[in-house]
Structures are given as C-alpha cells and as structure tokens.
Design an enzyme around this catalytic site. Sequence first.
Site, PDB file in Angstrom:
ATOM      1  N   HIS A   1      -3.989   5.736   3.991  1.00 50.94           N
ATOM      2  CA  HIS A   1      -4.667   4.541   3.462  1.00 50.94           C
ATOM      3  C   HIS A   1      -4.059   3.246   3.976  1.00 50.94           C
ATOM      4  O   HIS A   1      -4.770   2.358   4.463  1.00 50.94           O
ATOM      5  CB  HIS A   1      -4.648   4.567   1.937  1.00 50.94           C
ATOM      6  CG  HIS A   1      -5.521   3.524   1.318  1.00 50.94           C
ATOM      7  ND1 HIS A   1      -5.038   2.310   0.876  1.00 50.94           N
ATOM      8  CD2 HIS A   1      -6.850   3.500   1.065  1.00 50.94           C
ATOM      9  CE1 HIS A   1      -6.034   1.595   0.382  1.00 50.94           C
ATOM     10  NE2 HIS A   1      -7.142   2.291   0.479  1.00 50.94           N
TER      11      HIS A   1
ATOM     12  N   ASP B   1      -3.038   2.470  17.842  1.00 54.07           N
ATOM     13  CA  ASP B   1      -3.836   1.261  17.638  1.00 54.07           C
ATOM     14  C   ASP B   1      -3.041   0.132  16.990  1.00 54.07           C
ATOM     15  O   ASP B   1      -3.533  -0.997  16.892  1.00 54.07           O
ATOM     16  CB  ASP B   1      -5.056   1.573  16.773  1.00 54.07           C
ATOM     17  CG  ASP B   1      -6.016   2.531  17.457  1.00 54.07           C
ATOM     18  OD1 ASP B   1      -5.846   2.783  18.667  1.00 54.07           O
ATOM     19  OD2 ASP B   1      -6.929   3.045  16.776  1.00 54.07           O
TER      20      ASP B   1
ATOM     21  N   VAL C   1      -9.430   1.918  17.124  1.00 48.07           N
ATOM     22  CA  VAL C   1      -9.907   0.918  16.168  1.00 48.07           C
ATOM     23  C   VAL C   1      -9.417  -0.476  16.544  1.00 48.07           C
ATOM     24  O   VAL C   1      -8.246  -0.674  16.860  1.00 48.07           O
ATOM     25  CB  VAL C   1      -9.428   1.276  14.744  1.00 48.07           C
ATOM     26  CG1 VAL C   1      -9.606   0.093  13.794  1.00 48.07           C
ATOM     27  CG2 VAL C   1     -10.187   2.486  14.221  1.00 48.07           C
TER      28      VAL C   1
ATOM     29  N   ASN D   1     -13.697   0.462  -7.428  1.00 45.76           N
ATOM     30  CA  ASN D   1     -14.771   1.325  -6.924  1.00 45.76           C
ATOM     31  C   ASN D   1     -15.442   2.138  -8.020  1.00 45.76           C
ATOM     32  O   ASN D   1     -15.748   3.303  -7.819  1.00 45.76           O
ATOM     33  CB  ASN D   1     -14.216   2.325  -5.902  1.00 45.76           C
ATOM     34  CG  ASN D   1     -13.705   1.670  -4.652  1.00 45.76           C
ATOM     35  OD1 ASN D   1     -13.932   0.501  -4.417  1.00 45.76           O
ATOM     36  ND2 ASN D   1     -12.995   2.422  -3.849  1.00 45.76           N
TER      37      ASN D   1
ATOM     38  N   ASP E   1       0.844  -1.188   0.000  1.00 49.89           N
ATOM     39  CA  ASP E   1       0.000   0.000   0.000  1.00 49.89           C
ATOM     40  C   ASP E   1       0.884   1.244   0.000  1.00 49.89           C
ATOM     41  O   ASP E   1       2.017   1.213  -0.494  1.00 49.89           O
ATOM     42  CB  ASP E   1      -0.929  -0.036   1.220  1.00 49.89           C
ATOM     43  CG  ASP E   1      -2.274   0.614   0.940  1.00 49.89           C
ATOM     44  OD1 ASP E   1      -2.323   1.854   0.871  1.00 49.89           O
ATOM     45  OD2 ASP E   1      -3.269  -0.116   0.798  1.00 49.89           O
TER      46      ASP E   1
ATOM     47  N   SER F   1     -11.391  -1.402  -0.779  1.00 49.98           N
ATOM     48  CA  SER F   1     -10.155  -1.519  -0.002  1.00 49.98           C
ATOM     49  C   SER F   1     -10.444  -2.081   1.381  1.00 49.98           C
ATOM     50  O   SER F   1      -9.778  -3.003   1.852  1.00 49.98           O
ATOM     51  CB  SER F   1      -9.488  -0.149   0.166  1.00 49.98           C
ATOM     52  OG  SER F   1      -8.630   0.140  -0.880  1.00 49.98           O
TER      53      SER F   1
END
Length: 448
Positions: free
Chosen positions: A87, A63, A106, A177, A54, A240
């Site tokens: 991202h 996190d 998260v 997308n 990525d 994603s």
Amino acid sequence: MLGATTLTAGFLFTGLPMASADQVRDTQWANQYFNLDKVWSITRGEGVTVAVIDAGVDPNHPDLAGRVLPGYDPSGGGNEVGTSNPHGTGIASLIAGQGHGDNDGVVGLAPGVKILPIFKGGPGDRDGIPEAVKWAVDHDAKVINISQGGSEDNPRMPDAVAYAAAHNVLIVASSGNSNAPVEYPARTPGILAVGAVDKDLKIWPKSNYGPEVLLSAPGVRIVSAGSCGTGQYCIGDGTSDATAYVSAAAALVRAKFPKLTAGQVAERLVKSASRPAGVSKLPDQHYGYGVVRPYEALTMDIPAGTTQGPLALPAGGDPSPAAGGGATTGGGSSADPGSGLGDPGAVPELKQSSTSTMPLILGAIGGAVVLLIVIIAIVVANSRRRNRSQSLPGQPGGPAPYGAPQGWPPAQQPPYGQQPGAPQYGQQPPPGYPQQPPTGYQNPYQGQ
C-alpha cells in the site's frame, strides 16, 4: 483500537502473472485526465518533500529509484522500509513514480518530488500517526499524505495537526471507503479530506462524505507500484489513491508558489477544481469543491486569499502558520520524535518552536513597545491638528485570523476510517472488496 487497514479497495495477494509494461502505462487513465505534458511544462515538483505515513515504502522498486529518502518508524521496528504490504509503495508511486526503462512502469503526478516514508504504527502496536506527523514536519516535509482512516479518534491528533499548521505543512487524508461519514484522521479540523471519483468523474459509491471533504480525485481502477502476488503492480479502488493525487497536486503548487501558506495552497486547489456534472451547489459533501485539476491550479489567476484558506481551524496547539513558505526546524532529532505529544493515553500538548521564546522577547522589549506607542500617538495627534480635513489612511487588513474564513463550511468532529486493498494488475476485484488489515497492528486509523 481498530486494526489498521489501507484505504485502497482490494489488495489481494494472488500469484497472477505480472502485467506488461504497456498495460501498466496505458491503464493509468488518471494521467490522461491530468494531461501530464501540460502539467510538467510548468513543474514536476522539484524541491518539495512529501511525507507518506503508511505501511512503509519499498525504495528499491524500479519506479521509485532515487525518489525515496531515509524515513522513520515511531515503533522503532524499521518498518518505514516496507515490502510485504504494497500500500505505501503504491501511494508513493502515484505521487512520485518515474517509471523505468523505455516508458515502462508507473508514472506519478509529481515525479520531481522526494518521498519521506514514515510507518504508521507506534510502540506497543499503538497508533503512531501523531508522532509521524511531527517527525515529518521536523524533517522538511511540505505535504503529508495520510491514506489511512478509521472510526476512532486519537486525542493526540489535533495537536499534531496544529503543529503542522504552525509550521506551514499541509496534511491531506483520505475520507474513507464505506459510504459513511468522513473518518479520522481526515475528520480532524485542519486536514484536507479527499473523496474518490471514477473515470467518468462520478463519485465512487463507497467514497465517504461530509462537510470535511474539500476535494475529490481519481480513485477507481488505479494502477500503482507494489508487490501484489508475484507481480510488481496492483490495481484497485479507494480514497487512498485519490488522496495521493491531491497530495501530488499540492506538491506541484508548493513548487511553483513556494511563498504560499498551506491554506493558500489548498485555496488554489479548490478554486481551480472542476465542478462535478449535476452538482448545483458547492461545496458538495461527496465531491467537495470538485475534482482536482493540477494544471489549472498552477496556471489560473487565483488570489492568494487568507492565510487559513478553506482549511478548518485546528483544535489543538498554537496554529499560527509561519509566513513566506513557513519555517521548519529542519533536522529534528529522531531520538525523541514524539516530544511534546504526551504519553499514549494523555491529551497531547505540542510545544511550538515559537512559544518557548515568546515570553523572553516580550520581557526584553516590553518597555520599548510602550514608548513607541506613546511616540506614535503624539505624531498622529500633531498630524490631525495640522490638517483636520484629511483623515489618516487606514492600515491595510492583514491575514485573517487563523481559522475557517467566513463562508467556508465549519469542520465537524466525529471517528479513523479504512479502505480495503487492491488486486494484482490484471485481476478484477471481487464483489465487496473485502478488507485485509495487516495482522498484529492496532491503530485507530484504518487504511483507505
């Protein structure tokens, strides 16, 4: 080449106030769907490494503390440690996020796994994903997440996929997308392509479609870790995020069933998926075989199936997977991570670890093999003479040849896709989710 963009809609960098910890955890609706307590009663994914190819991962995000391994940048720029583009950090957090403090932050689906961050770009702003795949395989990744895509194929990608398959590594990629046919690399035979669904488990209207889609997963209004504006969290839509969840589910299965091949892991995931409402025939070009269900994938009585499972046969290299969980080279050299992948413009020819020794093995034992065949033939003939009324028992069938088993949809070959970004937590994404590709990066894959 097309500018690489992430496959999450609406990463908008605006200076909105940070969302509260309660908002972050409460808005993770996907975790309620997965029923994390039940999943984690079986496994949290310990012992499995997931590579995230990525825009880089921030290892210092609270996190992800202790979850991120030293990674790699094929371009040599050190971009595997990424803080400017959220991202990659977001994808990593959906896989292995563990929150922080008192129920803050998260939490990912598989918080016991380790993340291996790899930058998607290569030297000279060219696509580095094929080298990234090989490096991930050589450094013990069992699952590779590629939340990138675009319309342009990379001629070196099929051999990279075959290299991963030969070393028993599962590649999961986002379908795209743009409500169009599945993009590359997800369209490359041998990769598990993923679509996105909303909170009602309905397909997201922008999720790309095609026979390559094998699974779908939550991908709408997904909260993830990452520096969006002045905050530490983002929210957005896209395949994603759905891909991250499927990669995490695959890691959980690999932790529980370490002897399954990559194809057999995919088999458990598709056989345990929930049938979408109103869909009468599976696989469906939008949902695949349904919405991933990690707990069912870990607990249902599902035969291992063929070695290849539902995955299409990779088009390049020697795809024969290693048995019993596979064998990687362990500590592959980072000095020449692209070795065997060819020059940037050349059709790659991956050098498999098994092919270099095969001629020597055959030469050394060739005579012995011939002698053994003769002996077996004599024994069989004598046995038949002794009891003509009894036939020799048949040998049980071995694994199916490497390729899509009969009944699975054939993989098709078309162009790498893309997904827009995600607004900061607390902001509604604007109409159209405009793409925001990273500046200066050229790559046939575009993020989703």
